[in-house]
Design an enzyme around this catalytic site. Structure first.
Site, PDB file in Angstrom:
ATOM      1  N   SER A 164       0.861  -1.183   0.000  1.00  0.00           N
ATOM      2  CA  SER A 164       0.000   0.000   0.000  1.00  0.00           C
ATOM      3  C   SER A 164       0.900   1.237   0.000  1.00  0.00           C
ATOM      4  CB  SER A 164      -0.906  -0.016   1.236  1.00  0.00           C
ATOM      5  OG  SER A 164      -0.117  -0.124   2.387  1.00  0.00           O
ATOM      6  N   GLY A 166       1.968   3.046  -2.224  1.00  0.00           N
ATOM      7  CA  GLY A 166       2.951   3.143  -3.305  1.00  0.00           C
ATOM      8  C   GLY A 166       4.258   2.407  -3.055  1.00  0.00           C
ATOM      9  N   GLU A 271     -11.947   2.753  -6.034  1.00  0.00           N
ATOM     10  CA  GLU A 271     -11.002   3.623  -6.751  1.00  0.00           C
ATOM     11  C   GLU A 271     -11.166   3.442  -8.251  1.00  0.00           C
ATOM     12  OE1 GLU A 271      -6.900   3.310  -5.454  1.00  0.00           O
ATOM     13  OE2 GLU A 271      -7.588   2.608  -3.505  1.00  0.00           O
ATOM     14  N   GLU A 288      -9.247  -0.339  -7.905  1.00  0.00           N
ATOM     15  CA  GLU A 288      -9.132  -1.111  -6.661  1.00  0.00           C
ATOM     16  C   GLU A 288     -10.345  -0.849  -5.794  1.00  0.00           C
ATOM     17  OE1 GLU A 288      -4.704  -1.725  -5.055  1.00  0.00           O
ATOM     18  OE2 GLU A 288      -5.600   0.182  -4.544  1.00  0.00           O
ATOM     19  N   ASP A 295      -8.194   6.480   2.695  1.00  0.00           N
ATOM     20  CA  ASP A 295      -7.428   7.665   3.136  1.00  0.00           C
ATOM     21  C   ASP A 295      -7.898   8.950   2.439  1.00  0.00           C
ATOM     22  OD1 ASP A 295      -6.237   6.900   0.721  1.00  0.00           O
ATOM     23  OD2 ASP A 295      -4.216   6.674   1.552  1.00  0.00           O
ATOM     24  N   THR A 296      -8.199   8.869   1.133  1.00  0.00           N
ATOM     25  CA  THR A 296      -8.649  10.079   0.434  1.00  0.00           C
ATOM     26  C   THR A 296      -9.986  10.585   0.973  1.00  0.00           C
ATOM     27  OG1 THR A 296      -9.793   8.804  -1.268  1.00  0.00           O
ATOM     28  CG2 THR A 296      -7.495   9.352  -1.711  1.00  0.00           C
ATOM     29  N   ARG A 373       2.917   9.799   6.517  1.00  0.00           N
ATOM     30  CA  ARG A 373       1.819  10.738   6.729  1.00  0.00           C
ATOM     31  C   ARG A 373       1.625  10.939   8.232  1.00  0.00           C
ATOM     32  NH1 ARG A 373      -3.154   8.137   4.886  1.00  0.00           N
ATOM     33  NH2 ARG A 373      -2.165   8.063   2.870  1.00  0.00           N
TER      34      ARG A 373
HETATM   35  P1  AMP Z   1      -2.682   1.745  -6.244  1.00  0.00           P
HETATM   36  O1  AMP Z   1      -1.846   1.377  -5.050  1.00  0.00           O
HETATM   37  O2  AMP Z   1      -2.914   0.599  -7.166  1.00  0.00           O
HETATM   38  O3  AMP Z   1      -3.957   2.450  -5.846  1.00  0.00           O
HETATM   39  O4  AMP Z   1      -1.833   2.812  -7.078  1.00  0.00           O
HETATM   40  C1  AMP Z   1      -1.498   4.059  -6.536  1.00  0.00           C
HETATM   41  C2  AMP Z   1      -1.598   5.150  -7.580  1.00  0.00           C
HETATM   42  O5  AMP Z   1      -0.697   4.909  -8.661  1.00  0.00           O
HETATM   43  C3  AMP Z   1      -2.957   5.269  -8.231  1.00  0.00           C
HETATM   44  O6  AMP Z   1      -3.835   5.999  -7.404  1.00  0.00           O
HETATM   45  C4  AMP Z   1      -2.598   5.973  -9.520  1.00  0.00           C
HETATM   46  O7  AMP Z   1      -2.381   7.355  -9.328  1.00  0.00           O
HETATM   47  C5  AMP Z   1      -1.276   5.338  -9.891  1.00  0.00           C
HETATM   48  N1  AMP Z   1      -1.527   4.141 -10.741  1.00  0.00           N
HETATM   49  C6  AMP Z   1      -1.724   2.878 -10.316  1.00  0.00           C
HETATM   50  N2  AMP Z   1      -1.969   2.039 -11.339  1.00  0.00           N
HETATM   51  C7  AMP Z   1      -1.950   2.781 -12.461  1.00  0.00           C
HETATM   52  C8  AMP Z   1      -2.131   2.490 -13.847  1.00  0.00           C
HETATM   53  N3  AMP Z   1      -2.395   1.261 -14.289  1.00  0.00           N
HETATM   54  N4  AMP Z   1      -2.038   3.526 -14.725  1.00  0.00           N
HETATM   55  C9  AMP Z   1      -1.769   4.788 -14.300  1.00  0.00           C
HETATM   56  N5  AMP Z   1      -1.571   5.105 -13.007  1.00  0.00           N
HETATM   57  C10 AMP Z   1      -1.658   4.131 -12.096  1.00  0.00           C
END
Ligand code: AMP
Length: 402
Positions: A164, A166, A271, A288, A295-296, A373
């Protein structure tokens, strides 16, 4: 659906409704506060002491929540009426077994299991429900990974299947970056899973969280929340996010399908990526879902009459939600640590709170590390643009002293 409304009790007395919070971060702290407001007894669990929700709980336990035996021990000791996961990294197999024995897991043990890793939820959303997603492949070995990248094509996004904020995530734009992304994802996933997902990069115009509540009086949707992410972690969110009416209907249909498939009562953060400008119907991609507050969604602490945390607690108790009202356009902006400290302090709140309508929430995390955070700034405005400007200005004034 699930259990009917059971009478509420008094904390620490016979007949108390006991809520066991699995994960005690900033979102859990708000859930705990809402539960306390209705006279529930709250037991907070996390892998470290003095986690945010522990400050407002009646008792706490520090355990590795991925350890099924320890998790079972806590459940059998505390005998909660509600087991409420706040994080993904939990021994969900144990939750499934506990649920089969009659313990109540929110929203359902299966939902926690399917959303614990990206593979479960992708398969449900794309294969079973036929929702539009980015193209994707999974890989466990380097050879499989290279094959996956070739199939999906560049640019692509590589993530550990269990992570999670990132962690371990990278966007690969050219061939020279392919192997580094594999190594980075594997390092971050270590100890949880070695598997990664390779997703086609979606060139979206905006991304939203559609908070969706399944409750005794049906499914309800909050106005969409827009957000900006950096390095896979959220920086600002705002509500409402402008969408074409057809797009909003498409988003709600997707959220309804996925939350119906997961089942149970509670609030879900769905999401979605949105491609195209809001003055015409846009393309919606499912990304997702979290079967718990998002969090948002912290923006709803100021922008909605009932925050996402209040909605979650009401829904899981079997209480009606009624109408979800937006009070005013609102925004949130995160307050991050710039380095490491085991005694973080905060300055600048005197200046931060001069920003009209602003509020600051500091989470009281015992330790800071880079980009962790530590708090959030919240603000309202006549427009989303004004609310965003205020939240960002407020957050910028708060310094985490290391
Ligand atoms: P996630 O942990 O999967 O929610 O990814 C975190 C963030 O990365 C997302 O909120 C997007 O901003 C970016 N992201 C994730 N997957 C993609 C994708 N396939 N294409 C573009 N941006 C992505």
């Amino acid at each position: 659906m699930t259990a009917p409304f059971a009478p509420l009790g008094t904390p620490l007395k016979e007949g108390a409704q006991r809520l066991l919070l699995l994960g005690s971060g900033e979102l859990g702290r708000e859930v705990a506060l809402e539960a306390v407001r209705l006279g529930l007894e709250v037991v907070a669990v996390d892998r470290y002491s003095h986690a945010p929700a522990m400050a407002v709980a009646h008792r706490c336990h520090v355990i590795d929540m991925l350890d099924g035996n320890r998790l079972r021990q806590v459940v059998e000791t505390e005998r909660p009426s509600l087991i409420v996961p706040e994080v993904e990294a939990i021994a969900t197999g144990t939750l499934v077994a506990l649920e089969a024995e009659g313990w109540r897991v929110i929203p359902t043990a299966r939902a926690t299991q399917l959303t614990m890793n990206r593979e479960g939820i992708r398969k449900l959303a794309a294969a079973d429900l036929g929702l539009k997603t980015s193209p994707f492949r999974f890989a466990s070995t380097e050879a499989e990974y290279l094959e996956a990248v070739a199939a999906v094509g560049l640019p692509c996004v590589v993530k550990p299947i269990m992570s999670s904020s990132g962690k371990g995530q990278s966007t690969v734009r050219q061939a020279s970056e392919v192997l580094a992304a594999w190594q980075y994802a594997r390092e971050a996933g270590r100890g949880k899973s070695d598997r990664v997902i390779v997703e086609g990069f979606v060139a979206f115009d905006s991304e939203i969280t559609l908070l969706t509540v399944r409750a005794s009086d049906g499914t309800h949707f909050c106005p969409p929340i827009g957000h900006r992410q950096e390095a896979g972690d959220y920086r600002e969110s705002w509500q409402p996010c402008a969408l074409h009416p057809d797009t909003l209907a498409a988003c709600q249909a997707m959220a309804q399908a996925v939350t119906d498939a997961l089942g149970g009562w509670g609030l879900f953060g769905v999401e979605l990526f949105i491609a195209g400008p809001p003055d015409q119907p846009q393309t919606v991609y499912f990304s997702e879902v979290s079967p718990r507050p998002h969090d948002t969604g912290m923006v709803t602490l100021v922008s909605q009459h009932q925050s996402e945390f209040e909605l979650h607690v009401r829904a899981i108790l079997g209480l009606p939600i009624g109408e979800i009202t937006l009070v005013q356009p609102g925004a949130s902006a995160v307050i991050l640590a710039t380095g490491a400290s085991d005694h973080p302090q905060y300055s600048g709140l005197d200046r931060a709170l001069k920003v009209p309508t602003s509020k600051v929430r500091l989470f009281g995390k015992p330790v800071a590390h880079p980009n962790r955070r530590m708090g959030v700034a919240l603000a309202l405005g006549d427009t989303v643009a004004e609310a965003k400007e205020r939240a960002i200005a407020c957050a910028a004034q708060v310094q985490v002293i290391l």
